[in-house]
Scaffold this motif. Structure first.
Motif, PDB file in Angstrom:
ATOM      1  N   ASP A  26      41.252 -17.623   4.550  1.00  0.00           N
ATOM      2  CA  ASP A  26      42.281 -18.444   4.364  1.00  0.00           C
ATOM      3  C   ASP A  26      44.033 -17.960   4.165  1.00  0.00           C
ATOM      4  O   ASP A  26      43.145 -16.378   2.635  1.00  0.00           O
ATOM      5  CB  ASP A  26      42.150 -19.565   3.218  1.00  0.00           C
ATOM      6  CG  ASP A  26      42.816 -20.924   3.582  1.00  0.00           C
ATOM      7  OD1 ASP A  26      43.077 -21.989   4.084  1.00  0.00           O
ATOM      8  OD2 ASP A  26      43.776 -21.099   2.434  1.00  0.00           O
ATOM      9  N   ARG A  27      44.853 -18.309   4.392  1.00  0.00           N
ATOM     10  CA  ARG A  27      46.266 -17.679   3.409  1.00  0.00           C
ATOM     11  C   ARG A  27      45.967 -17.937   1.521  1.00  0.00           C
ATOM     12  O   ARG A  27      46.637 -17.332   0.511  1.00  0.00           O
ATOM     13  CB  ARG A  27      47.673 -18.068   3.835  1.00  0.00           C
ATOM     14  CG  ARG A  27      47.673 -17.884   5.292  1.00  0.00           C
ATOM     15  CD  ARG A  27      48.936 -17.731   5.792  1.00  0.00           C
ATOM     16  NE  ARG A  27      48.906 -16.656   6.723  1.00  0.00           N
ATOM     17  CZ  ARG A  27      49.519 -15.819   7.000  1.00  0.00           C
ATOM     18  NH1 ARG A  27      48.895 -15.143   6.087  1.00  0.00           N
ATOM     19  NH2 ARG A  27      49.339 -14.924   8.413  1.00  0.00           N
ATOM     20  N   GLY A  28      45.499 -18.939   1.106  1.00  0.00           N
ATOM     21  CA  GLY A  28      45.211 -19.166  -0.019  1.00  0.00           C
ATOM     22  C   GLY A  28      43.505 -18.958  -0.979  1.00  0.00           C
ATOM     23  O   GLY A  28      44.277 -19.539  -1.763  1.00  0.00           O
ATOM     24  N   SER A  29      42.967 -17.908  -0.035  1.00  0.00           N
ATOM     25  CA  SER A  29      41.731 -17.068  -0.740  1.00  0.00           C
ATOM     26  C   SER A  29      41.773 -16.457  -1.690  1.00  0.00           C
ATOM     27  O   SER A  29      43.099 -16.598  -2.149  1.00  0.00           O
ATOM     28  CB  SER A  29      41.547 -15.861   0.428  1.00  0.00           C
ATOM     29  OG  SER A  29      41.780 -14.848   0.130  1.00  0.00           O
ATOM     30  N   GLU A  30      40.807 -16.714  -2.450  1.00  0.00           N
ATOM     31  CA  GLU A  30      40.550 -15.835  -3.908  1.00  0.00           C
ATOM     32  C   GLU A  30      39.985 -14.733  -3.348  1.00  0.00           C
ATOM     33  O   GLU A  30      38.377 -15.460  -3.195  1.00  0.00           O
ATOM     34  CB  GLU A  30      39.908 -16.585  -4.448  1.00  0.00           C
ATOM     35  CG  GLU A  30      41.047 -18.071  -5.586  1.00  0.00           C
ATOM     36  CD  GLU A  30      40.885 -18.729  -6.648  1.00  0.00           C
ATOM     37  OE1 GLU A  30      39.675 -18.438  -6.819  1.00  0.00           O
ATOM     38  OE2 GLU A  30      41.250 -19.925  -6.588  1.00  0.00           O
ATOM     39  N   TYR A  31      39.834 -13.214  -4.108  1.00  0.00           N
ATOM     40  CA  TYR A  31      38.825 -12.435  -4.126  1.00  0.00           C
ATOM     41  C   TYR A  31      38.278 -12.122  -5.507  1.00  0.00           C
ATOM     42  O   TYR A  31      39.314 -11.599  -6.698  1.00  0.00           O
ATOM     43  CB  TYR A  31      39.487 -11.029  -3.233  1.00  0.00           C
ATOM     44  CG  TYR A  31      38.397 -10.300  -3.004  1.00  0.00           C
ATOM     45  CD1 TYR A  31      37.448  -9.784  -4.144  1.00  0.00           C
ATOM     46  CD2 TYR A  31      38.215  -9.217  -2.599  1.00  0.00           C
ATOM     47  CE1 TYR A  31      36.073  -9.256  -3.547  1.00  0.00           C
ATOM     48  CE2 TYR A  31      37.666  -8.528  -1.755  1.00  0.00           C
ATOM     49  CZ  TYR A  31      36.684  -8.154  -2.254  1.00  0.00           C
ATOM     50  OH  TYR A  31      35.527  -7.257  -2.485  1.00  0.00           O
ATOM     51  N   HIS A  32      37.362 -12.099  -6.557  1.00  0.00           N
ATOM     52  CA  HIS A  32      37.213 -11.961  -7.330  1.00  0.00           C
ATOM     53  C   HIS A  32      36.501 -10.556  -7.095  1.00  0.00           C
ATOM     54  O   HIS A  32      34.583 -10.902  -6.816  1.00  0.00           O
ATOM     55  CB  HIS A  32      36.109 -13.129  -8.205  1.00  0.00           C
ATOM     56  CG  HIS A  32      36.875 -14.575  -8.300  1.00  0.00           C
ATOM     57  ND1 HIS A  32      37.434 -14.259  -9.574  1.00  0.00           N
ATOM     58  CD2 HIS A  32      37.897 -15.260  -7.348  1.00  0.00           C
ATOM     59  CE1 HIS A  32      37.890 -15.726  -9.345  1.00  0.00           C
ATOM     60  NE2 HIS A  32      37.554 -15.921  -7.898  1.00  0.00           N
ATOM     61  N   PRO A  33      36.235  -9.544  -7.705  1.00  0.00           N
ATOM     62  CA  PRO A  33      35.770  -8.196  -7.271  1.00  0.00           C
ATOM     63  C   PRO A  33      35.150  -8.081  -8.543  1.00  0.00           C
ATOM     64  O   PRO A  33      35.044  -8.618  -9.696  1.00  0.00           O
ATOM     65  CB  PRO A  33      36.599  -7.008  -7.221  1.00  0.00           C
ATOM     66  CG  PRO A  33      38.064  -7.873  -8.111  1.00  0.00           C
ATOM     67  CD  PRO A  33      37.825  -8.756  -7.583  1.00  0.00           C
ATOM     68  N   SER A  34      33.264  -7.477  -8.717  1.00  0.00           N
ATOM     69  CA  SER A  34      32.814  -7.366  -9.904  1.00  0.00           C
ATOM     70  C   SER A  34      34.086  -6.179 -10.996  1.00  0.00           C
ATOM     71  O   SER A  34      34.176  -5.424 -10.783  1.00  0.00           O
ATOM     72  CB  SER A  34      31.767  -5.979  -9.557  1.00  0.00           C
ATOM     73  OG  SER A  34      31.022  -5.932 -10.898  1.00  0.00           O
ATOM     74  N   GLY A  35      33.304  -6.554 -11.919  1.00  0.00           N
ATOM     75  CA  GLY A  35      34.787  -6.186 -13.391  1.00  0.00           C
ATOM     76  C   GLY A  35      34.002  -4.306 -13.246  1.00  0.00           C
ATOM     77  O   GLY A  35      34.806  -4.049 -13.953  1.00  0.00           O
ATOM     78  N   ASP A  36      33.043  -4.474 -13.219  1.00  0.00           N
ATOM     79  CA  ASP A  36      32.347  -3.281 -12.875  1.00  0.00           C
ATOM     80  C   ASP A  36      32.131  -2.094 -12.344  1.00  0.00           C
ATOM     81  O   ASP A  36      32.431  -0.782 -12.468  1.00  0.00           O
ATOM     82  CB  ASP A  36      30.666  -3.918 -13.121  1.00  0.00           C
ATOM     83  CG  ASP A  36      30.193  -4.367 -14.266  1.00  0.00           C
ATOM     84  OD1 ASP A  36      30.334  -4.264 -15.591  1.00  0.00           O
ATOM     85  OD2 ASP A  36      29.120  -4.960 -13.775  1.00  0.00           O
ATOM     86  N   VAL A 113      37.557 -18.693   1.624  1.00  0.00           N
ATOM     87  CA  VAL A 113      38.313 -19.164   0.352  1.00  0.00           C
ATOM     88  C   VAL A 113      38.309 -18.677  -0.322  1.00  0.00           C
ATOM     89  O   VAL A 113      38.966 -18.536  -1.369  1.00  0.00           O
ATOM     90  CB  VAL A 113      38.469 -20.330   0.396  1.00  0.00           C
ATOM     91  CG1 VAL A 113      38.912 -21.552   1.684  1.00  0.00           C
ATOM     92  CG2 VAL A 113      37.061 -21.294  -0.326  1.00  0.00           C
ATOM     93  N   ARG A 114      36.461 -17.746  -0.349  1.00  0.00           N
ATOM     94  CA  ARG A 114      36.795 -16.791  -2.148  1.00  0.00           C
ATOM     95  C   ARG A 114      35.681 -16.152  -1.439  1.00  0.00           C
ATOM     96  O   ARG A 114      35.354 -16.039  -0.984  1.00  0.00           O
ATOM     97  CB  ARG A 114      36.153 -18.033  -3.121  1.00  0.00           C
ATOM     98  CG  ARG A 114      36.133 -17.642  -4.630  1.00  0.00           C
ATOM     99  CD  ARG A 114      35.665 -18.617  -5.489  1.00  0.00           C
ATOM    100  NE  ARG A 114      35.123 -18.589  -6.105  1.00  0.00           N
ATOM    101  CZ  ARG A 114      35.135 -18.544  -7.376  1.00  0.00           C
ATOM    102  NH1 ARG A 114      37.071 -19.052  -8.116  1.00  0.00           N
ATOM    103  NH2 ARG A 114      34.932 -17.879  -8.760  1.00  0.00           N
ATOM    104  N   GLN A 115      35.712 -14.836  -2.323  1.00  0.00           N
ATOM    105  CA  GLN A 115      34.242 -14.208  -2.259  1.00  0.00           C
ATOM    106  C   GLN A 115      34.802 -13.540  -3.798  1.00  0.00           C
ATOM    107  O   GLN A 115      35.567 -13.128  -4.764  1.00  0.00           O
ATOM    108  CB  GLN A 115      35.186 -13.068  -1.658  1.00  0.00           C
ATOM    109  CG  GLN A 115      34.320 -11.522  -1.274  1.00  0.00           C
ATOM    110  CD  GLN A 115      34.653 -10.322  -0.652  1.00  0.00           C
ATOM    111  OE1 GLN A 115      35.183 -10.597   0.207  1.00  0.00           O
ATOM    112  NE2 GLN A 115      33.980  -9.052  -1.388  1.00  0.00           N
TER     113      GLN A 115
END
Length: 131
Positions: A26-36, A113-115
């Motif tokens: 989705d064009r409004g997606s969010e990707y949250h990579p691991s801070g580690d 929409v989110r990873q």
């Protein structure tokens, strides 16, 4: 069907065909990579297609041959969790890196929409169970 689609998406990312990967995002997606997995001064959430590409630019700067290989897929309906092996060699150091990364995807209307990425399987499973 899900396993094949996921396998094709990972194969596309590993050959750097981001246009093919983003057809499922989705064009409004969010990707949250691991801070580690990121330097402390890097943003913690990447938004949309541009954010996805930006995160890959960071990884490609840090690793000459970074890749994620899927090993297991757990289907939770509107979410799925992929156990991957992250592999690569540091661009400057040449040090080999290999570790499991648990990638949780949320799907709406057939698009990601989110990873969220985790290094801890139990935390990934907890996140998969929340609404």
């Amino acid at each position: 069907m899900l396993a094949r689609t996921i396998g094709l998406a990972y194969a596309a990312a590993n050959r750097r065909d981001f246009a093919a990967v983003l057809m499922g995002w989705d064009r409004g997606s969010e990707y949250h990579p691991s801070g580690d997995l990121l330097p402390p001064d890097l943003e913690t959430v990447f938004y949309g297609h541009d954010g996805y590409r930006q995160l890959w630019r960071y990884w490609l700067d840090a690793f000459e041959d970074i890749r994620w290989d899927p090993e297991e897929i757990l289907d939770f309906g509107d979410k799925f969790l992929v156990t991957t092996q992250q592999r690569g060699s540091g661009s400057g150091s040449g040090v080999a890196v290999r570790e499991p990364v648990f990638q949780l995807f949320t799907i709406r209307r057939g698009l990601v929409v989110r990873q969220e990425d985790f290094l801890d399987r139990s935390k990934a499973l907890e996140a998969a169970a929340r609404e």
